[in-house]
Design a protein around this motif. Sequence first.
Motif, short mmCIF file in Angstrom:
data_model
loop_
_atom_site.label_atom_id
_atom_site.label_comp_id
_atom_site.label_asym_id
_atom_site.label_seq_id
_atom_site.Cartn_x
_atom_site.Cartn_y
_atom_site.Cartn_z
N SER A 1 34.16 25.07 -14.56
CA SER A 1 33.23 24.87 -15.67
C SER A 1 31.82 25.21 -15.22
O SER A 1 31.51 25.22 -14.02
N ALA A 2 30.94 25.48 -16.19
CA ALA A 2 29.55 25.83 -15.87
C ALA A 2 28.86 24.68 -15.14
O ALA A 2 28.08 24.92 -14.19
N ALA A 3 29.14 23.44 -15.56
CA ALA A 3 28.52 22.28 -14.92
C ALA A 3 28.98 22.14 -13.47
O ALA A 3 28.17 21.86 -12.57
N ASP A 4 30.27 22.36 -13.24
CA ASP A 4 30.78 22.26 -11.87
C ASP A 4 30.25 23.38 -10.99
O ASP A 4 29.94 23.17 -9.81
N TYR A 5 30.11 24.58 -11.57
CA TYR A 5 29.59 25.69 -10.77
C TYR A 5 28.13 25.45 -10.41
O TYR A 5 27.67 25.83 -9.32
N ALA A 6 27.40 24.80 -11.30
CA ALA A 6 26.01 24.46 -11.00
C ALA A 6 25.94 23.50 -9.81
O ALA A 6 25.05 23.62 -8.95
N LEU A 7 26.88 22.57 -9.73
CA LEU A 7 26.95 21.64 -8.59
C LEU A 7 27.26 22.39 -7.30
O LEU A 7 26.68 22.10 -6.24
N ILE A 8 28.18 23.35 -7.40
CA ILE A 8 28.55 24.13 -6.21
C ILE A 8 27.36 24.93 -5.71
O ILE A 8 27.06 24.94 -4.50
N LYS A 9 26.64 25.60 -6.62
CA LYS A 9 25.50 26.41 -6.23
C LYS A 9 24.36 25.55 -5.70
O LYS A 9 23.58 25.99 -4.84
N GLN A 10 24.25 24.34 -6.22
CA GLN A 10 23.21 23.44 -5.73
C GLN A 10 23.46 23.05 -4.27
O GLN A 10 22.53 22.97 -3.46
N ARG A 11 24.74 22.82 -3.95
CA ARG A 11 25.10 22.43 -2.59
C ARG A 11 25.19 23.63 -1.65
O ARG A 11 24.81 23.55 -0.48
N TYR A 12 25.70 24.76 -2.19
CA TYR A 12 25.87 25.97 -1.38
C TYR A 12 25.23 27.15 -2.12
O TYR A 12 25.92 27.90 -2.84
N PRO A 13 23.93 27.34 -1.97
CA PRO A 13 23.23 28.41 -2.71
C PRO A 13 23.80 29.81 -2.46
O PRO A 13 23.74 30.68 -3.34
N ALA A 14 24.32 30.04 -1.26
CA ALA A 14 24.83 31.38 -0.92
C ALA A 14 26.34 31.49 -1.15
O ALA A 14 26.99 32.36 -0.58
#
Length: 229
Positions: free
Chosen positions: A173-186
């Motif tokens: 989901s978009a919300a979960d992907y935002a969490l992933i990118k927040q923790r792992y920007p690369a």
Amino acid sequence: MRYSFRPLAGAFLLLSTLLSACSADQIEHIKDGKKIAIKLENMAVKRIMPADLLRATRWAGDSLTSHADRELRRVLAEKLASGGVAAALPYCRPETFASVDSLAKVLEAAPRRLSQQARNPQNQANLPPSQLRPDTTRLVSRLNTEQFSYQRPLILNDQQCLRCHGTVGKDISAADYALIKQRYPADKSTGFRLGEPMGVWQVQLQRTGVAEHYTMRTRKIMKPRPKLF
């Protein structure tokens, strides 16, 4: 010249009489004799050949990485059920789990996961496509007199892993992907499908740990006898 066979014949007659007087049920067996024999055989020093050490390296690598994979599935299932991707995200590092670390210490091994599409920059690796083959492929080698190397593909074979590593907008989901990118920007570890290779498990093992594992695996084990009622 005549030879007398009477003493020899008498000795054979006496031996035959003694043997015929003993029956199988009159022979006293050593209590737990088979168990003692197996224990003594296990205690004997075994000569371990180079091919045996390579075989043991594969056994040890399979044992360690399979245990890590099982623990990862178990932990992720618990965390996803209790708090979704936000709760599960910090735990996608099975090589750091306590039980995995304990087994690695027993085997004198250092496990790590590497990928061309790593989420954590520490796991980034440039791997040739030839090393990303089906899960049956193992690469085992002896680096030097004291160190061995084990490698096998890391396959996405659990449906729940798609919630973090699948296709954004479909599995993630978009919300979960935002969490992933927040923790792992690369982050580059998305877009995978079930059954696809994600990277490799690599394990470096010490000769002493490999030899001990071979000894334990090749020991004879007494099968428990069924109880008679």
